[in-house]
Design a protein around this motif. Sequence first.
Motif, short mmCIF file in Angstrom:
data_model
loop_
_atom_site.label_atom_id
_atom_site.label_comp_id
_atom_site.label_asym_id
_atom_site.label_seq_id
_atom_site.Cartn_x
_atom_site.Cartn_y
_atom_site.Cartn_z
N UNK A 126 0.83 -1.21 0.00
CA UNK A 126 0.00 0.00 0.00
C UNK A 126 0.86 1.26 0.00
N UNK A 127 1.97 1.22 0.76
CA UNK A 127 2.87 2.37 0.75
C UNK A 127 3.43 2.60 -0.64
N UNK A 128 3.84 1.50 -1.32
CA UNK A 128 4.35 1.62 -2.68
C UNK A 128 3.26 2.13 -3.61
N UNK A 129 2.04 1.66 -3.40
CA UNK A 129 0.92 2.12 -4.22
C UNK A 129 0.68 3.61 -4.00
N UNK A 130 0.76 4.03 -2.73
CA UNK A 130 0.56 5.46 -2.45
C UNK A 130 1.66 6.29 -3.10
#
Length: 650
Positions: A427-431
Amino acid sequence: MKQSHSPHTETYQALSPKLLESAPDAVVVADRDGRIALVNAQAERLFGYRREELLGQFVEVLLPDRLHTAHVGQRADYHAAPAVRPMGSARLPVARRKDGSEFPIECSLSPLETADGVLVVSVIRDITERAQREAHHVEELAAMAQLSSRLLETLDLAEIARHTLEAALASLKADAGGLLLPDTAGRRLEALASIGWNAPAGVPGAGQASAARSFEVGEETAAGYAFAQRTPVQTADMASETRFRVPVELLELGLRSALSVPMLAGERVLGALQVNRAAPGPFDDHDVRLLGLIANQAGTALQRAMFFEELRLYKDVFESTVDAVMITDLQSRILDVNPAFERLTGFRRAEALGQKPGLIKSPHSTPAFYRQMWEQILTQGYWAGEIANRRKNGTTWDSFLTVSTVKDERGRPAAYVGVNRDITELKNLQREREALLESEQQQARQLATSYDHTLDALAAALDARDKETEGHSRRVVAYTLALARRMNISEEDLATIRRGALLHDIGKIGVPDAILLKPGPLTDAERAIMRCHPEWGERILQGIPFLDGAREIVCAHQERWDGAGYPRGLAGEAIPPGARIFPVADTFDAITSDRPYRAGRPYAVARAEIEAGWGTQFDPRAVEAFLQVPEEEWARLRAESLTAPDSAKR
């Protein structure tokens, strides 16, 4: 009763002696000063005083010393507002006998008006037995609550059996007992544990929890019958029992009476619970009901533990998986968690057991979200999706959660299993990617804005070259966009149409001034050169990806719906959509704008001309869109195009 014992002769006459003496409760009558005027025989028996000892005494003689002062005040309050107070309403928790012993009472008060003044008639009831029953009931409830708590804290079958037997023997004042489960064939009941039954060699004996006897299922034994028929069975004296076969070993231990009840978990019979007393005699209805409650509590706990034992078959996966696994019962109490759960949440297993899944609930998830999730779980038996969770230290982590309903052998829900896969890094990478994409899109928008400003400047330069049509590009852009919006063209396509309309005459850069600015009619040769400007415009824009869509409009803006246009003679749907809308706007501006050789014509003339081109020169849908726009709207668009560049109105 002799009248000489009391000055209140009329009182005695007012109260029927027969009624007074036949009352089942003690009756004490006192005057305003609190002195006892009359008592009945029940009062003598209840308090242990002779009547002569009480008459003339203050009523406080019947109360413990610690209550005297308070009662004097209560007497005064009552005489200030005398009224009937029904049984149980008077504030007298205990009374005292002559021998000093105290006992609980209920009391009613009634005022009695006589010639001697207002007297108070107190009816006093000894509630010792009821208080004892209530106290015993409270003790039973406390014991049941304690048993429930203990059963919730363990999934070990032996511990469940031990806790159940201890509670049953204590509550029923029994001397021995056993918790029985059916064998794999379902033909015999085997003792999972027992207390007070004799045990095989090497196993602790009477007075300790141990493996013990087995009983046939069916009508041969009382326990087997209770299990098979789902009904309580009691034996008042096993020594003389004729209905069922009694284990000789129990008689040799000195046990005489027995009570067996089925252990239920919902509709399922899991086994039987039996208790024994050394003394012969029946168990009362209260005992039967109480043992049934204890047995059913045990049944529910055993079912939960048995189900969990089945889940233990997957223990290796459960313990080694990197996903956080949580198992709950149907009341959403956590039964177990795996090591990954402890690592991801920071909660130890001991802290999680018995808690609700809300233990890791994040404030970022709304109540509506959880309601929708549980509605799906309860109706479909499954839910999967992303969710934010909370660690013990208050930080949040993202997970992909799957919740599955586990069913028993009858297909009924038995538990829930939730598997949380940590996707925080994903999710951090997606953000980060979303932020980068937003940044790139912002840059693209800024670049597009810069391009559009450049195009505006280029169009303005083209208009300035031809004084006769100055401002034409801005007006025709505004008109074309108005028609496109009426036709529900997407915003993305609107941007392309705008650029095509703005640059539609860019090919005229290649037309010599002598032809472009010629005041008179063009020759055939000059007209042929002028008709080349759409293709020249296409070649100018060729190789610029940003303007690919606009290039199609530039090349086809002189085509006609009936195929009589140029340069390619395209017809109908073969003409690009923007190039089918643009000619209507271009014609409208050409008719309503001033020229050196004529003034601009009225809206009605332009409308008639455009209607005449329906299905020949123009796309019928573009004409319909034109006719839907009020005349005032066209006037407003024309006025706005004269005061602001097109880029300001995108």
